[in-house]
Each structure stands twice: as C-alpha cells, then as structure tokens.
Design a protein around this motif. Structure first.
Motif, PDB file in Angstrom:
ATOM      1  N   VAL A  59      36.517  42.408  59.449  1.00  0.00           N
ATOM      2  CA  VAL A  59      37.113  41.896  58.120  1.00  0.00           C
ATOM      3  C   VAL A  59      36.888  43.251  56.823  1.00  0.00           C
ATOM      4  CG1 VAL A  59      35.702  41.231  55.636  1.00  0.00           C
ATOM      5  CG2 VAL A  59      36.166  40.200  57.883  1.00  0.00           C
ATOM      6  N   LEU A  76      40.068  45.566  54.943  1.00  0.00           N
ATOM      7  CA  LEU A  76      40.533  45.867  53.786  1.00  0.00           C
ATOM      8  C   LEU A  76      40.435  47.528  53.411  1.00  0.00           C
ATOM      9  CD1 LEU A  76      37.393  43.243  52.406  1.00  0.00           C
ATOM     10  CD2 LEU A  76      40.260  43.047  52.122  1.00  0.00           C
ATOM     11  N   SER A  95      46.200  41.634  52.152  1.00  0.00           N
ATOM     12  CA  SER A  95      44.247  41.443  52.741  1.00  0.00           C
ATOM     13  C   SER A  95      43.800  40.265  52.384  1.00  0.00           C
ATOM     14  CB  SER A  95      44.164  43.091  52.257  1.00  0.00           C
ATOM     15  OG  SER A  95      43.664  43.491  51.482  1.00  0.00           O
ATOM     16  N   SER A 101      43.523  44.945  61.060  1.00  0.00           N
ATOM     17  CA  SER A 101      44.131  44.910  59.808  1.00  0.00           C
ATOM     18  C   SER A 101      45.269  45.629  60.204  1.00  0.00           C
ATOM     19  CB  SER A 101      43.195  47.079  60.743  1.00  0.00           C
ATOM     20  OG  SER A 101      42.220  46.968  60.558  1.00  0.00           O
ATOM     21  N   MET A 145      42.154  38.282  55.215  1.00  0.00           N
ATOM     22  CA  MET A 145      40.296  38.001  55.515  1.00  0.00           C
ATOM     23  C   MET A 145      39.610  36.770  55.952  1.00  0.00           C
ATOM     24  SD  MET A 145      38.383  39.649  51.767  1.00  0.00           S
ATOM     25  CE  MET A 145      36.997  39.398  52.014  1.00  0.00           C
TER      26      MET A 145
END
Length: 466
Positions: free
Chosen positions: A317, A321, A172, A374, A176
């Motif tokens: 974003v 996360l 991640s 995601s 990102m």
C-alpha cells in the motif's frame, strides 16, 4: 449558443499558464469529485477483491473436506477468468449505454450471491446430480460472468471525470483497495475459518465465504444512492464546475480513438493487452498461492497464515501510493511502471529461493507485492491516453478481458510446477519471468503515447467571458 461551440470557446480561452487562483478553482473542483466518488468505489473494490481471492484461504481446508486435488482447485480458481473474459467487453458497453450506477450495483449484487453459493458446493451438486468438482467449476465460471465489467467499468467511469494527467493519483486511490482488502481479508479470513469452524454444523471456510459476501450486497445499494452516472447528472456540482470538468475532458480527448472500429486494430491497445497479461500473471499467481506458499514453510494455523499474508500487502500500500505520487508530480510513466515490474520479479525469485526461511520469504514476498501493485495504477492511466468515448468502453474492457486470462495462467503455472517437481515454489520462478517480460514491454511503449498533458483551469469569470 450551442453547447459544443461553448465548450470549444472555453477551451480556446484557457491560457498556457493558469494563475494560482484559477488552479485553486480547478483543484477544489477535482477534490470535490474525488471525495464524492472515490470512497464509494474504493469500498466496492475492497468487497470485490475480498470475494475474488478468499478462495485462496478456503483452499486450506476445503480441498481435504471436498477431496479436491490442487489441480481441481487451480482449474476452478481459473474458471472465474474464463467467465470474466467472455462477458467483460459486453458488460462495459452496457455500462456505457445504461449508466454506471445501475450496472455497477447489478454486478455487485449478483457476484455476492454466487460467491456465497460456493460455500454450498456439495448440496448444490447433489441437487443438480453432478460431481462436486463440476459444481465448483460452474460456480467459479458464473462468478466470473457476474463480476465481469466491474473493474474496467470503474476505469471507464473514472475516465468520464478525470483527464489523463490527473488519473495516476486517482487510480492509486482506487487501487489501494486491492492491497487493503488483501491485508484485512487475510486476517479476517483466517479468523473466520478458525472461530466459525463447526458452528451450526458448517465448516469455517463455508462461513468465511458467506460472511465475506455480505459487504458486496450492502455496497450495491450504496452505489445506487451515492453515485452519479456522469458529470451532467451530478447534482452536487455547480454549472461552472461541470463546465470545467467537461472542457478539460474535451481537450484531453483530442486525437484519441473514439470509434469502436478503431479499437481492435490498434497496435497500442494490443501492446497494453500483452503488458497486462504478463504482469497480472505474476500478481494472480502471488495472490492465489501466497497462503499455500507460507503454509509450506511450516505454518499450519489459518489465523497465523492470514496475519503473515497481510504483511506483504500492507507494505505494498505504501509503495504504491509513493510511486503514484512521484509519477503524478513528475509526469513520467514509463519508468514508474517498468522498474516496479522488474523489482516484483526479483522479489518473487528471492522469495522462492529462501522458501525455507519464513522471515526472508515474507520479506521478499513484500518486495514482490510492492513492485507488482506499484505498477498497476500507472498502467491503468495508459488506456485513457489512447481511447475515448465508446472506444474507451470497448478498449478498456478488451484490455482487461484478455489481460485477466492471466488469472488462468497465474493459478495453473504454480499447480503444474508443483505436480512436475513436487515443490510449490518452483512455479514462482516462472511468475517472475512474466514480470520481467512485462517490464520489457513497458519500455517498448512509444514515447508519443506517454506525452505529458498540460494542466488547464477554468474559472467562473472565464465562463462569463465565453
């Protein structure tokens, strides 16, 4: 004492429940690795994605100037993925053989040159005495060849350092870069196209392609200076830290396919291919056409379009996360991947349904982007649960190669839908269907493939005992 025997002895002495001090040593070691390599990889991927999708902004002015139809654009955008597909597995095998540092730097330098060259499509077409559209196809195909292997190469590289149970948060952190580059890239691209229009007789979209290629050139040299090829070549690690990392990987790799012959006939690998192919179709359709979708609501200023496209990715974003952190904490992967796929599909449908309402359209595009992005870091922990060694090099390359044919399907679905119906938003419904199929395939993943991996820890004291 032979190193293989030493590593086996170390792994046998790891207790099922490590003490707080032991876990602190392990966590400090992994934090050291993360801070050393992840910022470099994140900046590289930001530069990569800037060069990959800025064609969506160039399209806003380029089509009229070059007299290209939407079909020509869609075919040219998709040609990138054919070059990518053909050279991805060979590229990953070469990275595995010759080292990540040199190969990633080579990839970045060559793709930067080709990305900049797209700005000179017409002069190059004249030089080679071919049609401008043909030159556009050639350059996009070459761009795919040059970039082939970067993303799966980085995934493979992270597998050289991190066991499976630590990968979701690392992935991640790396991924990102995608929404960040799309967020900042939209603003930068819109600003460059507006402010650089007519400078030295060149169009704004040409300046955008040239200027946005420069970060990739810079990062190619940063990679050479800052990255280590593997654990053994990392001079910034102590002997105890290297032993910890290698022993954890040795334990994690037990039972995984490690031979090249085991890749192509492994049903789990092909299931991962299908999952990536379907959800990436939704993603690339969204990435390539979002500027045009927003423009269809009545917004005409390139900078305003760039600012509006930044909103969905900025929201994504945060969602990415949070999802990766919760997956890492609970050890659960299937639902943390499937639910975002379904959410992304619903978001795409509603964004198309409310296409005439700018506020609602952007809101649901944000939902769609959050769901799709995601899912990504969770998905990319899965190949490492099945493959290791040269099998991982070939398998990850193959998964990403076939999966990235979705760049062709994602870009063409929207173009075909617009040609058939006269409405660019109708293709969005098909992209949503692809995400629903992806969610169903994720739920079909065998439970044994998603088993939790116990955390281990090794301290310097344990090394002395071994």
């Amino acid at each position: 004492m032979p190193r293989g025997y030493l590593m086996q002895t170390i792994s046998e002495q790891i207790p099922a429940q490590a003490s707080a001090g032991e876990l602190d040593f392990e966590d400090r070691t992994y934090r050291k690795v993360i801070w050393r390599i992840l910022p470099v990889l994140l900046l590289c991927y930001m530069a990569a994605y800037l060069d990959r999708v800025n064609i969506g902004f160039a399209k806003l002015d380029m089509l009229n100037e070059l007299q290209f139809s939407n079909t020509v654009y869609a075919l040219g955008a998709s040609m990138f993925f054919w070059g990518y597909f053909l050279f991805e597995v060979p590229s990953n095998l070469l990275l595995h053989r010759y080292g990540a540092r040199f190969w990633i730097a080579r990839i970045m330098l060559t793709w930067a040159v080709i990305s900049m060259a797209v700005a000179f499509t017409v002069p190059l077409a004249g030089f080679f005495h071919i049609e401008s559209s043909t030159m556009f196809y050639v350059l996009r195909f070459l761009l795919g060849i040059c970039e082939a292997g970067f993303f799966p190469g980085v995934i493979l590289y992270l597998n050289y350092w991190f066991p499976t149970h630590r990968q979701s948060r690392v992935m991640s952190g790396f991924l990102m870069a995608m929404p960040i580059s799309l967020t900042l890239g939209g603003i930068l691209s819109g600003w460059l196209m507006n402010s650089m229009q007519g400078v030295h007789g060149m169009s704004g979209w040409q300046w955008m392609l040239i200027i946005e290629g420069i970060p990739s050139v810079i990062m190619a040299f940063v990679v050479i200076v800052c990255l280590a090829n593997n654990i053994d070549s990392a001079k910034w690690l102590s002997a105890a830290e290297k032993a910890l990392l290698k022993a954890n990987l040795q334990t994690d790799n037990q039972g995984k396919a490690s031979r090249l012959s085991e890749v192509f006939f492994n049903p789990r690998v092909w299931l991962l291919v299908l999952i990536l192919l379907t959800f990436n179709t939704g993603f690339y359709g969204l990435a390539f056409w979002m500027p045009s979708i927003i423009k269809s609501t009545g917004i005409t200023n390139s900078l305003h379009i760039g600012l509006l496209t930044a909103i969905p990715y900025a929201v994504a974003v945060v969602a990415m996360l949070l999802n990766a952190r919760h997956s890492n904490r609970t050890g659960e992967r299937r639902m943390h991947a499937a639910i975002p796929a379904f959410i992304g599909g619903v978001g795409l449908i509603l964004s198309a349904y409310f296409a005439n309402n700018l506020v609602l359209s952007v809101f649901f595009l944000s939902i769609a982007a959050s769901g799709i992005l995601s899912l990504m870091p969770i998905f990319w922990t899965l190949p490492g649960t099945v493959l290791s060694g040269v099998a991982a090099a070939a398998g990850i390359g193959m998964i990403n190669a076939f999966g990235n044919l979705s760049g062709f399907t994602g870009s063409m679905i929207t173009a075909v839908a617009e040609n058939l119906t006269g409405n660019i938003n109708n293709g969005t419904y098909v992209l949503a269907l692809c995400l629903f199929v992806s969610g169903g395939l994720i739920l079909a993943i065998p439970a044994s493939m998603l088993g939790r991996t116990a955390k281990t820890a090794i301290t310097p004291a344990k090394l002395e005992t071994a």
